[in-house]
Motif scaffolding. Sequence first.
Motif, PDB file in Angstrom:
ATOM      1  N   UNK A  60      47.241  68.498  81.229  1.00 17.43           N
ATOM      2  CA  UNK A  60      47.691  67.365  80.627  1.00 17.43           C
ATOM      3  C   UNK A  60      46.939  67.351  79.240  1.00 17.43           C
ATOM      4  N   UNK A  61      45.883  67.689  79.360  1.00 21.03           N
ATOM      5  CA  UNK A  61      44.919  67.381  78.218  1.00 21.03           C
ATOM      6  C   UNK A  61      45.184  68.787  77.162  1.00 21.03           C
ATOM      7  N   UNK A  62      45.335  70.087  77.625  1.00 18.54           N
ATOM      8  CA  UNK A  62      45.406  70.931  76.995  1.00 18.54           C
ATOM      9  C   UNK A  62      47.078  71.128  76.255  1.00 18.54           C
ATOM     10  N   UNK A  81      43.420  62.242  78.011  1.00 14.21           N
ATOM     11  CA  UNK A  81      43.236  62.134  79.258  1.00 14.21           C
ATOM     12  C   UNK A  81      42.821  60.549  79.459  1.00 14.21           C
ATOM     13  N   UNK A  82      42.189  59.905  78.425  1.00 10.59           N
ATOM     14  CA  UNK A  82      41.835  58.401  78.361  1.00 10.59           C
ATOM     15  C   UNK A  82      43.009  57.476  78.561  1.00 10.59           C
ATOM     16  N   UNK A  83      44.200  58.304  78.382  1.00 14.22           N
ATOM     17  CA  UNK A  83      45.596  57.423  78.662  1.00 14.22           C
ATOM     18  C   UNK A  83      45.728  57.469  80.260  1.00 14.22           C
ATOM     19  N   UNK A  84      44.969  58.154  80.979  1.00 17.15           N
ATOM     20  CA  UNK A  84      45.304  58.327  82.468  1.00 17.15           C
ATOM     21  C   UNK A  84      44.161  57.466  83.170  1.00 17.15           C
ATOM     22  N   UNK A  85      42.971  57.826  82.684  1.00 13.56           N
ATOM     23  CA  UNK A  85      41.657  57.265  83.319  1.00 13.56           C
ATOM     24  C   UNK A  85      40.566  56.956  82.295  1.00 13.56           C
ATOM     25  N   UNK A  86      40.345  55.819  81.936  1.00 14.37           N
ATOM     26  CA  UNK A  86      39.329  55.249  80.847  1.00 14.37           C
ATOM     27  C   UNK A  86      38.581  54.402  81.552  1.00 14.37           C
ATOM     28  N   UNK A  87      37.441  54.033  80.671  1.00 18.75           N
ATOM     29  CA  UNK A  87      36.229  53.086  80.841  1.00 18.75           C
ATOM     30  C   UNK A  87      36.990  51.716  80.749  1.00 18.75           C
ATOM     31  N   UNK A  88      38.026  51.665  80.164  1.00 20.65           N
ATOM     32  CA  UNK A  88      38.625  50.208  79.970  1.00 20.65           C
ATOM     33  C   UNK A  88      39.300  49.665  81.192  1.00 20.65           C
ATOM     34  N   UNK A  89      39.225  50.220  82.096  1.00 24.73           N
ATOM     35  CA  UNK A  89      39.914  49.790  83.530  1.00 24.73           C
ATOM     36  C   UNK A  89      41.312  50.588  83.788  1.00 24.73           C
ATOM     37  N   UNK A  90      41.564  51.461  82.890  1.00 18.32           N
ATOM     38  CA  UNK A  90      42.835  52.403  83.008  1.00 18.32           C
ATOM     39  C   UNK A  90      42.378  53.282  84.131  1.00 18.32           C
ATOM     40  N   UNK A  93      67.578  57.743  79.211  1.00 19.65           N
ATOM     41  CA  UNK A  93      66.899  58.211  78.185  1.00 19.65           C
ATOM     42  C   UNK A  93      65.638  58.499  78.286  1.00 19.65           C
ATOM     43  N   UNK A  94      64.885  58.639  79.294  1.00 24.25           N
ATOM     44  CA  UNK A  94      63.565  59.390  79.624  1.00 24.25           C
ATOM     45  C   UNK A  94      63.837  60.895  79.884  1.00 24.25           C
ATOM     46  N   UNK A  95      65.052  61.160  80.349  1.00 18.19           N
ATOM     47  CA  UNK A  95      65.231  62.436  80.735  1.00 18.19           C
ATOM     48  C   UNK A  95      64.548  63.553  79.685  1.00 18.19           C
ATOM     49  N   UNK A  96      65.190  63.661  78.567  1.00 21.98           N
ATOM     50  CA  UNK A  96      64.982  64.670  77.533  1.00 21.98           C
ATOM     51  C   UNK A  96      63.558  64.591  77.059  1.00 21.98           C
ATOM     52  N   UNK A  97      62.912  63.299  77.148  1.00 25.14           N
ATOM     53  CA  UNK A  97      61.603  63.054  76.863  1.00 25.14           C
ATOM     54  C   UNK A  97      60.582  63.865  77.894  1.00 25.14           C
ATOM     55  N   UNK A  98      60.935  63.570  78.989  1.00 28.82           N
ATOM     56  CA  UNK A  98      60.210  64.212  80.216  1.00 28.82           C
ATOM     57  C   UNK A  98      60.495  65.875  80.327  1.00 28.82           C
ATOM     58  N   UNK A  99      61.560  66.355  79.669  1.00 22.73           N
ATOM     59  CA  UNK A  99      61.806  67.651  79.802  1.00 22.73           C
ATOM     60  C   UNK A  99      61.086  68.106  78.709  1.00 22.73           C
ATOM     61  N   UNK A 100      60.731  67.413  77.646  1.00 23.36           N
ATOM     62  CA  UNK A 100      59.889  68.162  76.635  1.00 23.36           C
ATOM     63  C   UNK A 100      58.567  68.000  77.018  1.00 23.36           C
ATOM     64  N   UNK A 101      57.986  66.941  77.895  1.00 20.02           N
ATOM     65  CA  UNK A 101      56.614  67.215  78.322  1.00 20.02           C
ATOM     66  C   UNK A 101      56.316  68.181  79.368  1.00 20.02           C
ATOM     67  N   UNK A 102      57.498  68.275  80.411  1.00 18.58           N
ATOM     68  CA  UNK A 102      57.263  69.498  81.073  1.00 18.58           C
ATOM     69  C   UNK A 102      57.030  70.927  80.378  1.00 18.58           C
ATOM     70  N   UNK A 103      57.800  71.181  79.262  1.00 19.37           N
ATOM     71  CA  UNK A 103      57.682  72.269  78.646  1.00 19.37           C
ATOM     72  C   UNK A 103      56.243  72.600  77.974  1.00 19.37           C
ATOM     73  N   UNK A 104      55.953  71.332  77.409  1.00 19.92           N
ATOM     74  CA  UNK A 104      54.325  71.719  76.787  1.00 19.92           C
ATOM     75  C   UNK A 104      53.483  71.522  77.855  1.00 19.92           C
ATOM     76  N   UNK A 105      53.594  70.971  79.021  1.00 21.30           N
ATOM     77  CA  UNK A 105      52.559  71.173  80.197  1.00 21.30           C
ATOM     78  C   UNK A 105      52.872  72.582  81.008  1.00 21.30           C
ATOM     79  N   UNK A 106      53.823  73.113  80.929  1.00 22.46           N
ATOM     80  CA  UNK A 106      54.320  74.299  81.401  1.00 22.46           C
ATOM     81  C   UNK A 106      53.595  75.432  80.666  1.00 22.46           C
ATOM     82  N   UNK A 107      53.614  75.263  79.273  1.00 26.90           N
ATOM     83  CA  UNK A 107      53.071  76.145  78.524  1.00 26.90           C
ATOM     84  C   UNK A 107      51.558  76.263  78.580  1.00 26.90           C
ATOM     85  N   UNK A 108      50.864  75.107  78.961  1.00 31.50           N
ATOM     86  CA  UNK A 108      49.400  75.128  79.186  1.00 31.50           C
ATOM     87  C   UNK A 108      48.983  75.520  80.636  1.00 31.50           C
ATOM     88  N   UNK A 109      49.982  75.331  81.560  1.00 35.47           N
ATOM     89  CA  UNK A 109      49.447  75.439  82.972  1.00 35.47           C
ATOM     90  C   UNK A 109      49.532  77.096  83.417  1.00 35.47           C
TER      91      UNK A 109
END
Length: 174
Positions: free
Chosen positions: A150-152, A157-166, A19-35
């Motif tokens: 990823x941010x663009x 970005x706080x979902x990757x690194x944050x002051x809450x210990x993430x 079930x993650x494949x289509x979700x990750x493919x969509x993410x890839x397209x969004x990041x690719x558009x920004x990269x």
Amino acid sequence: HSGAYWVNLYGALTEADHPLVSRIQDIFQRVLNAADKRGNRVPNLIILREAGEPWAICLEDGSVLLTQKAAEFCYQDVEKSVGDARVAFVLGHELAHLSSDDFWAMAAFQAFEKYPESNANVRELLLKGEDPGVRKTKELKADAYGLLYASMAGYPPQNIVDTDGTNFFQEWTD
């Protein structure tokens, strides 16, 4: 050195398989558009079936390889939105390597293999590998651009690194 080799070795995960494949493919397209992109290769995502530990790499042919375990790791014990940001970062990191053309050593080694009469000192240098400091610099640069892409693309970005210990960087390396 090609995505086809890895697909032949492990098989590609499809939407019907996970079930993650289509979700990750969509993410890839969004990041690719920004990269950033180079004109000498077209990036494409391949999600590999079980291939040992979680890992992601990019190849000179433009393939971005993500293992099933890496995909699952990004979503492990976190909300979907956090998993999405983590995947976006990992893919952005690999896209940064592609746009920086971080393959000079491989290209040089292949040229040497094609022309073995080349200088023995060149061969020794190539076999020695890349200086660890240079490699670390490339990885840190890819991290910075991965976070930027990823941010663009709309992933906080706080979902990757944050002051809450993430700290996904630490989790990934552990």
